[in-house]
Design an enzyme around this catalytic site. Structure first.
Site, PDB file in Angstrom:
ATOM      1  CG  ASP A 164      25.833  18.859 -11.597  1.00 13.50           C
ATOM      2  OD1 ASP A 164      25.532  19.043 -10.051  1.00 13.50           O
ATOM      3  OD2 ASP A 164      26.068  17.737 -11.920  1.00 13.50           O
ATOM      4  CD  GLU A 165      25.270  16.610 -15.660  1.00 11.30           C
ATOM      5  OE1 GLU A 165      25.901  16.572 -16.512  1.00 11.30           O
ATOM      6  OE2 GLU A 165      25.880  15.996 -14.593  1.00 11.30           O
TER       7      GLU A 165
ATOM      8  CD1 TRP B  61      30.714  22.599 -14.139  1.00  9.86           C
ATOM      9  CD2 TRP B  61      30.787  20.540 -15.948  1.00  9.86           C
ATOM     10  NE1 TRP B  61      29.664  21.999 -13.895  1.00  9.86           N
ATOM     11  CE2 TRP B  61      29.466  20.970 -15.519  1.00  9.86           C
ATOM     12  CE3 TRP B  61      30.926  19.092 -16.072  1.00  9.86           C
ATOM     13  CZ2 TRP B  61      29.078  20.145 -15.521  1.00  9.86           C
ATOM     14  CZ3 TRP B  61      29.998  18.240 -16.468  1.00  9.86           C
ATOM     15  CH2 TRP B  61      28.703  18.961 -16.460  1.00  9.86           C
TER      16      TRP B  61
ATOM     17  CG  HIS C 290      23.081  15.298 -10.964  1.00  9.02           C
ATOM     18  ND1 HIS C 290      23.378  14.085 -11.435  1.00  9.02           N
ATOM     19  CD2 HIS C 290      23.972  16.514 -11.060  1.00  9.02           C
ATOM     20  CE1 HIS C 290      23.757  14.467 -11.935  1.00  9.02           C
ATOM     21  NE2 HIS C 290      24.505  15.693 -12.278  1.00  9.02           N
TER      22      HIS C 290
ATOM     23  CG  ASP D 255      25.074  12.532  -8.194  1.00 12.08           C
ATOM     24  OD1 ASP D 255      24.268  11.889  -8.835  1.00 12.08           O
ATOM     25  OD2 ASP D 255      25.901  13.297  -9.009  1.00 12.08           O
TER      26      ASP D 255
ATOM     27  CD1 TRP E 151      33.388  13.521 -12.330  1.00 12.09           C
ATOM     28  CD2 TRP E 151      31.802  13.336 -10.969  1.00 12.09           C
ATOM     29  NE1 TRP E 151      32.993  14.770 -11.781  1.00 12.09           N
ATOM     30  CE2 TRP E 151      32.287  14.928 -11.499  1.00 12.09           C
ATOM     31  CE3 TRP E 151      31.160  13.080 -10.273  1.00 12.09           C
ATOM     32  CZ2 TRP E 151      31.284  15.987 -10.580  1.00 12.09           C
ATOM     33  CZ3 TRP E 151      30.087  14.427  -9.659  1.00 12.09           C
ATOM     34  CH2 TRP E 151      30.727  15.979  -9.684  1.00 12.09           C
ATOM     35  CB  THR E 152      33.072   6.456  -8.302  1.00 15.46           C
ATOM     36  OG1 THR E 152      32.258   6.715  -8.043  1.00 15.46           O
ATOM     37  CG2 THR E 152      34.606   7.672  -7.705  1.00 15.46           C
ATOM     38  CD  GLU E 153      29.455   8.554 -12.954  1.00 14.70           C
ATOM     39  OE1 GLU E 153      30.719   8.855 -13.344  1.00 14.70           O
ATOM     40  OE2 GLU E 153      28.168   9.965 -13.636  1.00 14.70           O
TER      41      GLU E 153
HETATM   42  C1  ACM Z   1      29.801  17.191 -13.617  1.00 15.30           C
HETATM   43  O1  ACM Z   1      30.690  17.256 -13.768  1.00 15.30           O
HETATM   44  N1  ACM Z   1      28.645  17.455 -13.719  1.00 15.30           N
HETATM   45  C2  ACM Z   1      29.707  18.479 -12.068  1.00 15.30           C
END
Ligand code: ACM
Ligand code: ZN
Length: 514
Positions: free
Chosen positions: A320-321, A387, A257, A186, A452-454
């Site tokens: 994504d994004e 998602w 990403h 990422d 997700w680990t932010e």
């Molecule tokens: C995502 O949560 N950006 C797939």
């Protein structure tokens, strides 16, 4: 140590099996109990032995013939359609235990059920004295509702390492989860060794450590955060997963990403950089340039090494994004659009996704991506992961006979606080869209819970976010919809959490989770 009372063997299996009949009485595994191991079950036997040996203090002696009393039989049965590839039948009588499946995987899941029928002390890593290893007499016929029962771990934001990953693979097996989606790349870190491009890890795995979030540098330099997996470590983890019938789906994000990769190879961006591996979270404007042929070459070479490493049929390419802002003013992107007769900027992403779907197919693999890859011109074989947004496109994708995995944002993301996604809400989640006709249901191939680990810099916090919610998703993925019952789940969970206590998992308490 505690004596388990024979009369008090209530059955508390998670996920709840399809059919369970309890008969009065029990069977006790003793040092004299003999194990018979059917064909193709050697690996499954070894798993069972390693599971019981520490707490039993003995390996179960293996018999070359089936015996009539005091036995555990592991068998591949005559093909039973209903059981499918993952189902099993477990029966225990006064004489012994028999676990049968069409496949070793089915028998393996039978062993996970046996594990939960045994006293929780089976989870201990040292010998337990004064205990009777009894299981209640039952007949269980069991198979999963969905073929995809997944857990996703983001190690780009925070790197957890081999031991934590193995621990999660063990916990997945206990819950009959079968897909480990490994988010290895990422913006904030590239965590997989790629031999052809050493800067991906040399530069891309490291970021400045600001020490604001209680993070601990896991490098020699206290001001640098970032480690990565060597190929040998990944191979070890893949084998560990395989022994637990878990498929690992690696994710290599493209075209967005990608800041960590661009910090290493800025020439792959639209502007040429330079870039640093970001220390903040979010979505970044700079992506791989979909107009640049070298990007395709680079990503192909990366995927070649990923394919060589991972046996998984499915390779996740993120998708994504993806901001398109740099593409609009990039001469290479403009040229590519002209050459490919593309009028809309978004179609550059479709072009890139289709290119890699075709490439992966030529290698015998299948592309998977987050639902932003969806487009009317997307090639047929791609799997979409639903998602957020694009629900209309997702339903249309499904109606066209394409496969989808459900990870609905407000319902399955394990990184959400419990205030937003309580255990109760998690358990209520139903992956099949209510408006979707029955004939299309088979294209919703399952459910996955991403972590997700932010905001999760360490293992302790990881456990707390994942558990007990992941257990709810395991039941949603396995148990028939009409058998779902929160009250029953909660009762069974109480026993399950005692196992997690023994395993040293820092789960959220019921008070915190509900
Ligand atoms: C995502 O949560 N950006 C797939
Ligand atoms: Zn460009």
């Amino acid at each position: 140590m505690i004596m388990t009372s024979i009369t008090n063997t209530t059955i508390t299996i998670i996920p709840e099996p399809v059919e369970l009949k309890k008969i009065n009485g029990h069977f006790e595994i003793t040092k004299e109990t003999m194990l018979f191991v059917g064909e193709k079950l050697k690996k499954v036997e070894e798993y069972l032995q390693q599971l019981v040996q520490p707490s039993f203090s003995w390996r179960i002696p293996v018999s070359t013939k089936r015996v009539k009393t005091n036995y555990i039989d592991l068998l591949i049965c005559e093909e039973d359609q209903e059981l499918g590839e993952e189902g099993y039948v477990l029966s225990s009588t006064k004489d012994g235990i028999r676990i049968e499946g069409n496949t070793p995987k089915g028998v393996f899941y039978g062993i996970q059920t046996l594990r939960q029928l045994l006293p929780m002390e089976i989870e201990e890593k040292s010998q337990i004295q004064n205990i009777e290893w009894v299981i209640p007499r039952v007949t269980i016929k069991d198979y999963p509702r969905f073929e995809w029962r997944g857990f996703m771990l983001d190690e780009a934001r925070y790197f957890m390492g081999t031991e934590v990953v193995k621990k999660y693979l063990d916990l997945m097996a206990l819950q009959k989860l079968n897909k480990f989606h490994w988010h290895l790349v990422d913006d904030q870190g590239w965590r997989i060794e790629i031999e052809k491009y050493p800067k991906l890890t040399k530069v891309g795995s490291k970021r400045e450590l600001k020490q604001k979030r209680g993070e601990i540098a896991n490098t020699e330099n206290p001001n640098i955060y970032g480690r990565f997996y060597k190929k040998s470590e990944i191979q070890e983890i893949i084998q560990y997963a395989k022994d637990r019938f878990i498929e690992i789906i690696p994710e290599i994000e493209m075209p967005g990403h990608s800041s960590a990769a661009l910090a290493a190879y800025p020439e792959l961006s639209c502007t040429g950089g330079p870039f640093e591996v970001p220390t903040r979270w979010g979505i970044f404007a700079d992506t791989y340039c979909p107009g640049n042929d070298e990007v395709y070459e680079f990503l192909k070479n990366v995927l070649d090494e990923v394919i060589e490493l991972f046996p998984s049929k499915i390779i996740h390419i993120g998708g994504d994004e993806v901001p398109k802002i740099r593409w609009r003013s990039c001469s290479k992107c403009k040229e590519k659009m002209k050459k490919e007769n593309i009028s809309k900027i978004k179609d550059l992403q479709v072009l890139l996704t289709n290119y890699f779907a075709t490439y992966l197919e030529s290698k015998g693999r299948r592309l998977m991506g987050w639902n932003q890859i969806l487009d009317e011109n997307l090639v047929n074989n791609a799997i979409s992961q639903y998602w957020l947004g694009k629900q209309r496109e997702t339903i249309s994708h499904i109606k066209q006979g394409r496969d989808t995995v459900i990870t609905k944002y407000l319902w399955t993301y394990l990184d959400h606080p419990y205030k937003i996604l309580s255990l109760k809400k998690a358990y209520r989640f139903e992956p099949i869209f209510s408006k979707l006709g029955e004939k299309h249901h088979s294209h919703i191939i399952g459910i996955e819970a991403p972590l997700w680990t932010e905001r999760i810099p360490n293992e302790e916090r990881l456990d707390w976010q994942a558990f007990p919610r992941l257990i709810a998703y395991a039941e949603i993925g396995w148990t028939p919809k009409d058998k779902k019952d929160y009250k029953s789940f909660r009762n069974r969970l109480e026993a399950f959490l005692k196992r997690l206590d023994i395993l040293g998992i820092n789960y959220a308490t019921m008070k915190e989770a509900e």
